[in-house]
Motif scaffolding. Sequence first.
Motif, PDB file in Angstrom:
ATOM      1  N   ALA A   1     -11.235  -7.845 -10.142  1.00 41.86           N
ATOM      2  CA  ALA A   1     -10.423  -9.026  -9.834  1.00 41.86           C
ATOM      3  C   ALA A   1      -9.377  -8.724  -8.773  1.00 41.86           C
ATOM      4  CB  ALA A   1      -9.751  -9.544 -11.103  1.00 41.86           C
ATOM      5  N   ARG A   2      -8.947  -7.457  -8.698  1.00 47.98           N
ATOM      6  CA  ARG A   2      -7.971  -7.063  -7.682  1.00 47.98           C
ATOM      7  C   ARG A   2      -8.652  -6.664  -6.365  1.00 47.98           C
ATOM      8  NH1 ARG A   2      -5.593  -8.985 -11.482  1.00 47.98           N
ATOM      9  NH2 ARG A   2      -3.841  -8.054 -12.615  1.00 47.98           N
TER      10      ARG A   2
ATOM     11  N   PHE B   1      -8.396 -23.344  -8.190  1.00 45.56           N
ATOM     12  CA  PHE B   1      -7.863 -22.232  -7.414  1.00 45.56           C
ATOM     13  C   PHE B   1      -8.908 -21.752  -6.424  1.00 45.56           C
ATOM     14  CE2 PHE B   1      -9.148 -20.670 -11.589  1.00 45.56           C
ATOM     15  CZ  PHE B   1      -9.951 -19.584 -11.323  1.00 45.56           C
ATOM     16  N   GLU B   2      -8.417 -21.002  -5.461  1.00 43.12           N
ATOM     17  CA  GLU B   2      -9.262 -20.547  -4.378  1.00 43.12           C
ATOM     18  C   GLU B   2      -9.217 -19.031  -4.296  1.00 43.12           C
ATOM     19  OE1 GLU B   2      -8.810 -24.000  -1.104  1.00 43.12           O
ATOM     20  OE2 GLU B   2      -6.943 -23.016  -1.709  1.00 43.12           O
ATOM     21  N   VAL B   3     -10.292 -18.464  -3.832  1.00 38.16           N
ATOM     22  CA  VAL B   3     -10.344 -17.015  -3.681  1.00 38.16           C
ATOM     23  C   VAL B   3     -10.375 -16.696  -2.200  1.00 38.16           C
ATOM     24  CG1 VAL B   3     -11.459 -16.592  -5.896  1.00 38.16           C
ATOM     25  CG2 VAL B   3     -12.874 -17.024  -3.899  1.00 38.16           C
ATOM     26  N   GLU B   4      -9.668 -15.655  -1.822  1.00 38.62           N
ATOM     27  CA  GLU B   4      -9.647 -15.241  -0.428  1.00 38.62           C
ATOM     28  C   GLU B   4     -10.074 -13.790  -0.316  1.00 38.62           C
ATOM     29  OE1 GLU B   4      -5.768 -15.248   1.324  1.00 38.62           O
ATOM     30  OE2 GLU B   4      -4.791 -14.929  -0.608  1.00 38.62           O
ATOM     31  N   GLY B   5     -10.420 -13.402   0.869  1.00 36.44           N
ATOM     32  CA  GLY B   5     -10.839 -12.025   1.090  1.00 36.44           C
ATOM     33  C   GLY B   5     -12.231 -11.742   0.578  1.00 36.44           C
ATOM     34  N   VAL B   6     -12.997 -12.816   0.265  1.00 36.54           N
ATOM     35  CA  VAL B   6     -14.372 -12.611  -0.198  1.00 36.54           C
ATOM     36  C   VAL B   6     -15.331 -13.016   0.914  1.00 36.54           C
ATOM     37  CG1 VAL B   6     -13.783 -13.005  -2.604  1.00 36.54           C
ATOM     38  CG2 VAL B   6     -14.484 -14.937  -1.194  1.00 36.54           C
ATOM     39  N   SER B   7     -16.573 -12.736   0.699  1.00 34.90           N
ATOM     40  CA  SER B   7     -17.591 -13.009   1.708  1.00 34.90           C
ATOM     41  C   SER B   7     -17.647 -14.491   2.065  1.00 34.90           C
ATOM     42  CB  SER B   7     -18.961 -12.563   1.185  1.00 34.90           C
ATOM     43  OG  SER B   7     -19.990 -13.014   2.032  1.00 34.90           O
ATOM     44  N   GLU B   8     -17.872 -14.774   3.347  1.00 30.82           N
ATOM     45  CA  GLU B   8     -18.034 -16.153   3.796  1.00 30.82           C
ATOM     46  C   GLU B   8     -19.327 -16.764   3.260  1.00 30.82           C
ATOM     47  OE1 GLU B   8     -17.641 -16.577   7.975  1.00 30.82           O
ATOM     48  OE2 GLU B   8     -15.532 -15.924   8.012  1.00 30.82           O
TER      49      GLU B   8
ATOM     50  N   VAL C   1     -20.386 -21.783 -14.870  1.00 28.44           N
ATOM     51  CA  VAL C   1     -21.297 -22.920 -14.958  1.00 28.44           C
ATOM     52  C   VAL C   1     -22.305 -22.944 -13.824  1.00 28.44           C
ATOM     53  CG1 VAL C   1     -21.435 -25.440 -14.994  1.00 28.44           C
ATOM     54  CG2 VAL C   1     -19.570 -24.259 -16.178  1.00 28.44           C
ATOM     55  N   ALA C   2     -21.844 -22.720 -12.604  1.00 31.21           N
ATOM     56  CA  ALA C   2     -22.741 -22.790 -11.451  1.00 31.21           C
ATOM     57  C   ALA C   2     -22.248 -21.817 -10.413  1.00 31.21           C
ATOM     58  CB  ALA C   2     -22.773 -24.212 -10.883  1.00 31.21           C
ATOM     59  N   TYR C   3     -23.155 -21.406  -9.558  1.00 32.44           N
ATOM     60  CA  TYR C   3     -22.790 -20.393  -8.567  1.00 32.44           C
ATOM     61  C   TYR C   3     -23.422 -20.754  -7.236  1.00 32.44           C
ATOM     62  CZ  TYR C   3     -20.809 -15.811  -7.643  1.00 32.44           C
ATOM     63  OH  TYR C   3     -20.012 -14.792  -7.217  1.00 32.44           O
ATOM     64  N   ARG C   4     -22.629 -21.310  -6.333  1.00 33.58           N
ATOM     65  CA  ARG C   4     -23.160 -21.631  -5.017  1.00 33.58           C
ATOM     66  C   ARG C   4     -22.985 -20.435  -4.114  1.00 33.58           C
ATOM     67  NH1 ARG C   4     -21.376 -25.969  -1.650  1.00 33.58           N
ATOM     68  NH2 ARG C   4     -19.357 -25.962  -2.642  1.00 33.58           N
ATOM     69  N   LYS C   5     -24.059 -19.851  -3.739  1.00 42.37           N
ATOM     70  CA  LYS C   5     -23.996 -18.680  -2.861  1.00 42.37           C
ATOM     71  C   LYS C   5     -25.271 -18.618  -2.036  1.00 42.37           C
ATOM     72  CE  LYS C   5     -26.012 -15.605  -6.354  1.00 42.37           C
ATOM     73  NZ  LYS C   5     -26.354 -16.635  -7.293  1.00 42.37           N
ATOM     74  N   ARG C   6     -25.167 -17.966  -0.943  1.00 43.11           N
ATOM     75  CA  ARG C   6     -26.358 -17.746  -0.138  1.00 43.11           C
ATOM     76  C   ARG C   6     -27.074 -16.502  -0.639  1.00 43.11           C
ATOM     77  NH1 ARG C   6     -22.918 -18.707   5.365  1.00 43.11           N
ATOM     78  NH2 ARG C   6     -22.131 -20.748   4.757  1.00 43.11           N
ATOM     79  N   ALA C   7     -28.336 -16.408  -0.345  1.00 41.47           N
ATOM     80  CA  ALA C   7     -29.172 -15.348  -0.905  1.00 41.47           C
ATOM     81  C   ALA C   7     -28.671 -13.957  -0.560  1.00 41.47           C
ATOM     82  CB  ALA C   7     -30.614 -15.529  -0.430  1.00 41.47           C
ATOM     83  N   THR C   8     -27.933 -13.820   0.534  1.00 40.78           N
ATOM     84  CA  THR C   8     -27.523 -12.499   0.989  1.00 40.78           C
ATOM     85  C   THR C   8     -26.177 -12.043   0.418  1.00 40.78           C
ATOM     86  OG1 THR C   8     -26.602 -13.544   2.963  1.00 40.78           O
ATOM     87  CG2 THR C   8     -28.821 -12.637   3.140  1.00 40.78           C
ATOM     88  N   LEU C   9     -25.578 -12.789  -0.515  1.00 37.78           N
ATOM     89  CA  LEU C   9     -24.309 -12.382  -1.109  1.00 37.78           C
ATOM     90  C   LEU C   9     -24.511 -11.074  -1.874  1.00 37.78           C
ATOM     91  CD1 LEU C   9     -21.345 -13.225  -1.526  1.00 37.78           C
ATOM     92  CD2 LEU C   9     -22.059 -14.310  -3.659  1.00 37.78           C
ATOM     93  N   LEU C  10     -23.746 -10.052  -1.512  1.00 37.81           N
ATOM     94  CA  LEU C  10     -23.901  -8.738  -2.124  1.00 37.81           C
ATOM     95  C   LEU C  10     -23.516  -8.765  -3.600  1.00 37.81           C
ATOM     96  CD1 LEU C  10     -22.354  -6.507   0.698  1.00 37.81           C
ATOM     97  CD2 LEU C  10     -24.783  -6.920   0.226  1.00 37.81           C
ATOM     98  N   LYS C  11     -24.154  -7.898  -4.382  1.00 37.38           N
ATOM     99  CA  LYS C  11     -23.875  -7.846  -5.813  1.00 37.38           C
ATOM    100  C   LYS C  11     -22.414  -7.509  -6.064  1.00 37.38           C
ATOM    101  CE  LYS C  11     -25.172  -5.609 -10.135  1.00 37.38           C
ATOM    102  NZ  LYS C  11     -26.021  -4.592 -10.799  1.00 37.38           N
ATOM    103  N   ARG C  12     -21.855  -6.592  -5.258  1.00 37.75           N
ATOM    104  CA  ARG C  12     -20.457  -6.220  -5.443  1.00 37.75           C
ATOM    105  C   ARG C  12     -19.530  -7.422  -5.225  1.00 37.75           C
ATOM    106  NH1 ARG C  12     -16.751  -3.171  -1.191  1.00 37.75           N
ATOM    107  NH2 ARG C  12     -14.785  -3.586  -2.217  1.00 37.75           N
TER     108      ARG C  12
ATOM    109  N   GLN D   1     -20.349 -10.542  -5.611  1.00 38.39           N
ATOM    110  CA  GLN D   1     -20.566 -11.449  -6.741  1.00 38.39           C
ATOM    111  C   GLN D   1     -19.764 -10.990  -7.956  1.00 38.39           C
ATOM    112  OE1 GLN D   1     -24.673 -12.404  -7.502  1.00 38.39           O
ATOM    113  NE2 GLN D   1     -24.278 -12.967  -9.631  1.00 38.39           N
ATOM    114  N   GLU D   2     -19.789  -9.696  -8.249  1.00 37.05           N
ATOM    115  CA  GLU D   2     -19.034  -9.169  -9.389  1.00 37.05           C
ATOM    116  C   GLU D   2     -17.532  -9.374  -9.202  1.00 37.05           C
ATOM    117  OE1 GLU D   2     -21.802  -5.544 -11.156  1.00 37.05           O
ATOM    118  OE2 GLU D   2     -20.268  -5.099  -9.646  1.00 37.05           O
ATOM    119  N   GLU D   3     -17.063  -9.183  -7.972  1.00 35.21           N
ATOM    120  CA  GLU D   3     -15.632  -9.362  -7.693  1.00 35.21           C
ATOM    121  C   GLU D   3     -15.213 -10.809  -7.934  1.00 35.21           C
ATOM    122  OE1 GLU D   3     -12.663  -9.372  -3.836  1.00 35.21           O
ATOM    123  OE2 GLU D   3     -14.330  -7.940  -3.873  1.00 35.21           O
ATOM    124  N   ILE D   4     -16.007 -11.753  -7.434  1.00 37.48           N
ATOM    125  CA  ILE D   4     -15.683 -13.168  -7.592  1.00 37.48           C
ATOM    126  C   ILE D   4     -15.698 -13.561  -9.069  1.00 37.48           C
ATOM    127  CG2 ILE D   4     -16.525 -15.506  -7.141  1.00 37.48           C
ATOM    128  CD1 ILE D   4     -17.594 -14.329  -4.431  1.00 37.48           C
TER     129      ILE D   4
END
Length: 390
Positions: free
Chosen positions: A12-13, A161-168, A73-84, A86-89
């Motif tokens: 989370a950090r 809330f919004e998350v920053e510093g994560v993959s586009e 509940v749901a996860y909108r992501k593109r196929a190339t989102l790295l596992k790391r 995803q775990e962080e988010i």
Amino acid sequence: MFSTKLKQLRLARGLTLDGLAEKMGGIVTKQALSKYEKGLTSPTPAVLTKLADALSVKSAELFRESRYNVELVAYRKRATLLKRDQEEIESLVRESLDERLRLQSLVQEDGRLNLPVRKFKVERLEDAETAAMELRKKWNLGEAPVADVIALLEDRLIHVFEVEGVSEKFDGISALAYDQEGGIKGAAVVSRKLVAGERQRLNIVHELGHVVLDIAEDVDEEKAAFRFAGAFLAPAAVMYREVGKSRTSIQLRELLLLKKLFGMSIQALLFRLRDLKIINDSAYKWSCIQVNRMNMRLREPGELPREEPQWLKRNVLRAVSEGVLPRDEAERLIGEPLEEEHRQFLDRRAFMRLPVEERRKILEEQAKALQEHYEELAEREEPGGGDFLD
């Protein structure tokens, strides 16, 4: 469980094992940290203190189990989102929602959640349109465009809330928190930070759709949520009134005015016009070509200001004022120091603890300042006046 909580807080950090080890001054290796997270070994008291400091929590927090089960509940992501990534988010969402629910309890705001979870059945895409209008009716919104989506949801105790510093490559996620008896205690809709206001609004309502819709297996979940978001932000009756029921062409300047009215991007508006059959498929495709030709796919003209969540900061300050949240914890939650101006504007208990003479002096100074204020206002008034608008 310590191992699970440690990993969740680290992710989370936004810290890797190497990053956490470095932040701890190198007193342990990343291999040792990995063993802690796997439950193979336990840290010494000295290491535990360093761990807590590096993660900006008290040591006891590393052993505190959440009272809630958080479901993504749901996860909108593109196929190339790295596992790391995803775990962080996911860890950030779980930790943030848990913290907000604890704050809810401190300020005694439990029980105000107004959210029909998976109450609207969607067996075809058109049902998502109906669901949006039913939710607007349930929330007494009428048909007028929503001025502030975040304020609307926060008023119903739906955390935004919004998350920053994560993959586009990440767009959004929804979450629900359940108590041990299976009752819903909280909800959150999350989007990526630093996107234009019109995209931010659509992302948030899209995630709301994932929470309230009960979508049949043979219906595309993303398309249903998108249809819901379009209908919620731009109800059909209002669109027909503003645009007409059938159009063969539409100017960019008109689209920019509609963008401002509904708080939606030009691209989302074009999609909405096609959904409502105001424009046909051919006109929609031609419009998309124009969007590409004018380089508007990634950045449109007339970007709208972003909406800002207020619930967290407002209730953190409330909890500090009431003495139920320590100052250092408050500063960590809102991510900024509590400066002098953030001190209690009115603290009756502290005032009553003062000596009588000091209290009398403070009241006299306040009365004098108020009198001077009124006198200054009186001096500014001019005789005559006339009409305000002439």
